[in-house]
Enzyme design. Structure first.
Site, PDB file in Angstrom:
ATOM      1  N   PHE A  35       0.818  -1.222   0.000  1.00 32.67           N
ATOM      2  CA  PHE A  35       0.000   0.000   0.000  1.00 32.67           C
ATOM      3  C   PHE A  35       0.843   1.259   0.000  1.00 32.67           C
ATOM      4  O   PHE A  35       0.351   2.344  -0.269  1.00 32.67           O
ATOM      5  CB  PHE A  35      -0.990   0.002   1.170  1.00 32.67           C
ATOM      6  CG  PHE A  35      -0.364   0.136   2.530  1.00 32.67           C
ATOM      7  CD1 PHE A  35      -0.009   1.385   3.000  1.00 32.67           C
ATOM      8  CD2 PHE A  35      -0.136  -0.970   3.314  1.00 32.67           C
ATOM      9  CE1 PHE A  35       0.576   1.514   4.251  1.00 32.67           C
ATOM     10  CE2 PHE A  35       0.449  -0.849   4.560  1.00 32.67           C
ATOM     11  CZ  PHE A  35       0.812   0.396   5.028  1.00 32.67           C
ATOM     12  N   GLN A 103       6.785  -7.651   8.970  1.00 33.64           N
ATOM     13  CA  GLN A 103       6.077  -6.372   8.992  1.00 33.64           C
ATOM     14  C   GLN A 103       4.731  -6.517   8.284  1.00 33.64           C
ATOM     15  O   GLN A 103       3.958  -5.571   8.234  1.00 33.64           O
ATOM     16  CB  GLN A 103       6.909  -5.313   8.273  1.00 33.64           C
ATOM     17  CG  GLN A 103       8.197  -4.972   8.992  1.00 33.64           C
ATOM     18  CD  GLN A 103       9.002  -3.959   8.223  1.00 33.64           C
ATOM     19  OE1 GLN A 103       9.725  -4.283   7.292  1.00 33.64           O
ATOM     20  NE2 GLN A 103       8.873  -2.710   8.597  1.00 33.64           N
ATOM     21  N   HIS A 121       3.444  -5.554  12.994  1.00 29.88           N
ATOM     22  CA  HIS A 121       2.375  -4.608  12.678  1.00 29.88           C
ATOM     23  C   HIS A 121       0.983  -5.201  12.835  1.00 29.88           C
ATOM     24  O   HIS A 121       0.008  -4.652  12.333  1.00 29.88           O
ATOM     25  CB  HIS A 121       2.567  -4.056  11.256  1.00 29.88           C
ATOM     26  CG  HIS A 121       3.800  -3.208  11.115  1.00 29.88           C
ATOM     27  ND1 HIS A 121       4.322  -2.847   9.902  1.00 29.88           N
ATOM     28  CD2 HIS A 121       4.598  -2.657  12.056  1.00 29.88           C
ATOM     29  CE1 HIS A 121       5.410  -2.096  10.105  1.00 29.88           C
ATOM     30  NE2 HIS A 121       5.601  -1.987  11.397  1.00 29.88           N
ATOM     31  N   CYS A 129     -13.770  -6.081  19.279  1.00 27.60           N
ATOM     32  CA  CYS A 129     -14.713  -5.039  19.645  1.00 27.60           C
ATOM     33  C   CYS A 129     -14.031  -4.096  20.640  1.00 27.60           C
ATOM     34  O   CYS A 129     -13.401  -4.549  21.590  1.00 27.60           O
ATOM     35  CB  CYS A 129     -15.951  -5.663  20.278  1.00 27.60           C
ATOM     36  SG  CYS A 129     -17.027  -4.430  21.039  1.00 27.60           S
ATOM     37  N   CYS A 132     -16.388  -4.596  24.202  1.00 33.63           N
ATOM     38  CA  CYS A 132     -16.431  -5.836  24.984  1.00 33.63           C
ATOM     39  C   CYS A 132     -15.273  -6.782  24.668  1.00 33.63           C
ATOM     40  O   CYS A 132     -15.100  -7.803  25.328  1.00 33.63           O
ATOM     41  CB  CYS A 132     -17.755  -6.561  24.778  1.00 33.63           C
ATOM     42  SG  CYS A 132     -17.910  -7.395  23.188  1.00 33.63           S
ATOM     43  N   CYS A 150     -19.966  -4.588  16.584  1.00 37.50           N
ATOM     44  CA  CYS A 150     -20.180  -5.798  17.378  1.00 37.50           C
ATOM     45  C   CYS A 150     -21.666  -5.913  17.748  1.00 37.50           C
ATOM     46  O   CYS A 150     -22.406  -4.936  17.676  1.00 37.50           O
ATOM     47  CB  CYS A 150     -19.328  -5.692  18.634  1.00 37.50           C
ATOM     48  SG  CYS A 150     -19.501  -7.025  19.811  1.00 37.50           S
ATOM     49  N   CYS A 152     -22.745  -5.991  20.588  1.00 39.95           N
ATOM     50  CA  CYS A 152     -22.953  -5.130  21.751  1.00 39.95           C
ATOM     51  C   CYS A 152     -23.036  -3.653  21.362  1.00 39.95           C
ATOM     52  O   CYS A 152     -23.286  -2.793  22.206  1.00 39.95           O
ATOM     53  CB  CYS A 152     -21.844  -5.332  22.777  1.00 39.95           C
ATOM     54  SG  CYS A 152     -20.339  -4.412  22.419  1.00 39.95           S
ATOM     55  N   THR A 190      12.514  -6.061   2.011  1.00 31.82           N
ATOM     56  CA  THR A 190      12.418  -4.725   2.599  1.00 31.82           C
ATOM     57  C   THR A 190      13.655  -3.926   2.208  1.00 31.82           C
ATOM     58  O   THR A 190      14.744  -4.483   2.100  1.00 31.82           O
ATOM     59  CB  THR A 190      12.292  -4.776   4.146  1.00 31.82           C
ATOM     60  OG1 THR A 190      12.529  -3.468   4.667  1.00 31.82           O
ATOM     61  CG2 THR A 190      13.282  -5.741   4.779  1.00 31.82           C
TER      62      THR A 190
END
Ligand code: ZN
Length: 238
Positions: A35, A103, A121, A129, A132, A150, A152, A190
C-alpha cells in the site's frame, strides 16, 4: 546454480539457528499490494494519502473512509503463500529456523505452516470489539458493509498497528531477542529504510547477514551476502 544462491544454501545447510525478517516484498509475490507503493490508484479513488488513512487519528475521525480503504486495500482475498513462505515453514519444521519476524499483516506465514511468527504490525485476521473485546475474523470484516460493529454496539477495530500507534513492546522485545541470538539472519523484501526494520538489524551480532531484495537496500554494505532478486524466486531455488 548461481554462486550467491550456492553460498546461501551453504549458510542454511550449516545452521540450526536461522532467523528471518521480512517486509512487504515477501508478500507482493503472492499478489498482496504494497500500500506504500504509488500505483496511481489512490489518487483516483481516495482523497487522502494511504499513510494518512491508516493513521489512528484518521480512524477515529473518519471511520467510514478508513474502512473503505482498509477493506479495499488491506483485506486481500484469495491470496496464497509463495515459495518464500513455504520454505521458511519447512525450515522451522526441520528445526533450522527459530522465528519469522514480519512487517506484513496478511497471515501468509501462518497459512504456510509457520508457528513462531512475530507480527510487528499486527494481523488482518484478528479484530476486536472496542467495547467488549469480542473477537471477529477476517471474513466477518470483509463481508460487513461500512464500519463494522459488534453485537454489543461497539466498533470493531482491526488488530493492526496504525500510524501514530506504538508497536507491541512484547513482540518487539521477542524479535530483538531472536535477532540478537541468531546465527544466520536473513532479511528479505524490505529496503530497510523504515522503522523498525532499520533499527532491528543493529541487534544482530553475527557475521552471516543475508539481504535479499529486488532493489539495493540502505544496509547492503553491512551484509555478508546480498542477493538482488525477488525473494520467492531466490527461495524457490533452495
Ligand atoms: Zn462488543
Amino acid at each position: 546454480m548461481d554462486d550467491k544462491i550456492r553460498e546461501l544454501k551453504e549458510l542454511i545447510d550449516g545452521s540450526d539457528n536461522i532467523v528471518f525478517f521480512g517486509g512487504a516484498g515477501v508478500s507482493t509475490e503472492s499478489g498482496v499490494p504494497d500500500f506504500r507503493s504509488e500505483d496511481g490508484l489512490y489518487h483516483q479513488h481516495y482523497k487522502y494519502p494511504p499513510e494518512q488513512m491508516l493513521s489512528h487519528s484518521f480512524y477515529m475521525r473518519l471511520p467510514e473512509e478508513f474502512f473503505r480503504f482498509y477493506k479495499d486495500k488491506l483485506l486481500v482475498k484469495g491470496i496464497e503463500p509463495n515459495k518464500a513462505h513455504l520454505k521458511l515453514a519447512e525450515w522451522e519444521k526441520q528445526g533450522k529456523l527459530k522465528a519469522v519476524i514480519t512487517q506484513n499483516i496478511d497471515g501468509l506465514h501462518q497459512a504456510a505452516g509457520s508457528k513462531e511468527v512475530l507480527e510487528l504490525h499486527g494481523s488482518v485476521h484478528r479484530n476486536y470489539c472496542e467495547k467488549c473485546g469480542k473477537f471477529y475474523n477476517f471474513d466477518f470484516m470483509a463481508e460487513c458493509d461500512g464500519v463494522p460493529y459488534c453485537d454489543c454496539g461497539g466498533r470493531i477495530k482491526p488488530d493492526v498497528v496504525l500510524y501514530e500507534e506504538g508497536l507491541d513492546m512484547d513482540v518487539m522485545s521477542r524479535a530483538v531477542n531472536y535477532i540478537a541470538n541468531a546465527d544466520v539472519l536473513i532479511i528479505g523484501g524490505t529496503s530497510l529504510v523504515v522503522y523498525p526494520a532499520a533499527g532491528l538489524i543493529d541487534y544482530y551480532r553475527g557475521h552471516k547477514l543475508v539481504l535479499i531484495n529486488k532493489q539495493a537496500t540502505a544496509r547492503d554494505s553491512q551484509a555478508d551476502l546480498v542477493i538482488q532478486a525477488p525473494i520467492g524466486e531466490v527461495f524457490g531455488q533452495l
